[in-house]
Design an enzyme around this catalytic site. Structure first.
Site, PDB file in Angstrom:
ATOM      1  N   HIS A   1       0.958  -1.076   0.033  1.00 23.21           N
ATOM      2  CA  HIS A   1       0.058  -0.131   0.103  1.00 23.21           C
ATOM      3  C   HIS A   1       0.684   1.130   0.059  1.00 23.21           C
ATOM      4  CE1 HIS A   1       0.786   0.815   4.378  1.00 23.21           C
ATOM      5  NE2 HIS A   1       0.855  -0.559   4.615  1.00 23.21           N
ATOM      6  N   ASP A   2       0.532   2.431  -0.706  1.00 23.04           N
ATOM      7  CA  ASP A   2       0.956   3.635  -0.756  1.00 23.04           C
ATOM      8  C   ASP A   2       2.636   3.489  -1.371  1.00 23.04           C
ATOM      9  OD1 ASP A   2      -1.323   4.969   0.720  1.00 23.04           O
ATOM     10  OD2 ASP A   2      -0.532   3.640   2.164  1.00 23.04           O
TER      11      ASP A   2
ATOM     12  N   GLY B   1       5.053  -1.079   2.883  1.00 25.68           N
ATOM     13  CA  GLY B   1       4.121   0.006   2.580  1.00 25.68           C
ATOM     14  C   GLY B   1       4.865   1.307   2.391  1.00 25.68           C
TER      15      GLY B   1
END
Length: 260
Positions: A119-120, A137
Site C-alpha cells: 500500500h501507498d 508500505g
C-alpha cells in the site's frame, strides 16, 4: 478477446482489444486500457486503473485490500501505467487513507514471480523487481532501479534513480541514486557504473560523480561532508541528484559504506 469463463462486472470499463483469459475475475471499479492482456486466473479488483499494453500473468492479484491492520475499507486507489509485465503470483495493493490513498506504478516495469508492491508505494518507470521481492508500505522506488531476487525493502524506504540492489538483501536504509548495495543488511558498495554506461552517460561525468561519491562517503558524517563538498562537484547534474536525494528527507537513514 474475452474468454467465456472470465467473470467481469458489468460496471468495469474494458477498452477495445483487451484480452482476458479463462477464469479471471474483474471487479466493478476496474479500468483497463487498450491492448492489455490479462491471462488466466487473474484477480483484479478495487479502484484500479491499468494503462495500455500491459501483460499480466496467471494468479496475479491486483487491487485487493492492503495488508495493513489500520485499513478500514476506505476508498483508495491503485494506478498502473503502460507496457508493464506483471508475472505469476505478483500482488499489488492500493493505498490507505493514512498514506495518501494511492499506490502508483509507472511504465515499462518488470515484476517477476511473487513480487509484492504494498500500500501507498510509488514505483517509477523501467523498474525491475526480481523474484520474491516485497516492497513494504510507502516505499518509493525511482526510475530504472533494479532490485535483486529475494531482497526485501522495508516500509518507507527510498531507492534512488538507477540504483541496483543485489539479491537476498534486507534494504532498511535509503539507497542513493546510481548507488549499488548488497549484503545481509544493505551496505553501499559504490556506484552502479554499468547502469550509468548503459544510459550513455559520458565517462567524464561518471568520473566526477565517482570523485564526489568518495568525498560524500569518506566518513559517517554526511552532513559535514556535504557542506565541505567542492562547488565544482555541486555543478554536476549527477551529483546534484545524489545531494538532493540525501537532503530531501533528513529523517530517513541513508545507506552508506559503513551501514550495519
Amino acid at each position: 478477446m474475452i474468454d467465456k469463463t472470465a467473470i467481469i462486472d458489468s460496471n468495469a470499463k474494458i477498452s477495445k482489444n483487451v484480452k482476458i483469459g479463462p477464469y479471471s475475475v474483474i471487479g466493478p471499479n476496474v479500468e483497463i486500457d487498450e491492448e492489455t492482456e490479462i491471462q488466466s486466473h487473474v484477480n483484479i479488483t478495487g479502484n484500479t486503473k491499468i494503462g495500455k499494453n500491459n501483460k499480466i500473468y496467471p494468479f496475479a492479484s491486483i487491487g485487493n485490500d492492503p495488508q495493513d491492520l489500520k485499513f478500514q475499507g476506505e476508498e483508495t486507489k491503485l494506478e498502473i501505467g503502460n507496457n508493464n509485465k506483471i508475472r505469476e503470483y505478483v500482488t499489488i495493493n492500493p493505498g490507505t487513507k493514512g498514506g495518501g490513498g494511492l499506490t502508483k506504478v509507472g511504465d515499462n516495469c518488470l515484476f517477476m514471480v511473487s513480487a509484492h508492491i504494498a500500500h501507498d508505494c510509488f514505483v517509477g518507470d523501467n523498474v525491475i523487481l526480481a523474484n520474491n521481492v516485497p516492497l513494504g508500505g510507502h516505499a518509493h522506488i525511482d526510475d530504472n532501479a533494479i532490485i535483486g531476487g529475494n531482497s526485501a525493502v522495508q516500509q518507507f524506504t527510498r531507492v534512488g534513480k538507477s540504483a541496483m540492489i543485489g539479491g537476498m538483501c534486507g534494504v532498511v536504509r535509503d539507497i542513493i541514486p546510481y548507488g549499488i548495495a548488497h549484503g545481509n543488511r544493505s551496505v553501499l558498495q559504490g556506484l552502479n557504473l554499468i547502469g550509468l554506461r548503459r544510459k550513455n552517460i559520458p565517462n567524464k561525468e561518471i568520473m566526477i560523480l565517482s570523485d564526489a561519491y568518495k568525498e560524500i562517503f569518506k566518513n559517517e558524517n554526511l552532513t559535514e561532508n556535504l557542506n565541505n563538498l567542492s562547488k565544482d562537484f555541486k555543478s554536476n547534474e549527477l551529483v546534484i541528484e545524489v545531494i538532493g536525494f540525501i537532503e530531501k528527507d533528513k529523517k530517513r537513514p541513508i545507506c552508506t559504506p559503513f551501514s550495519k
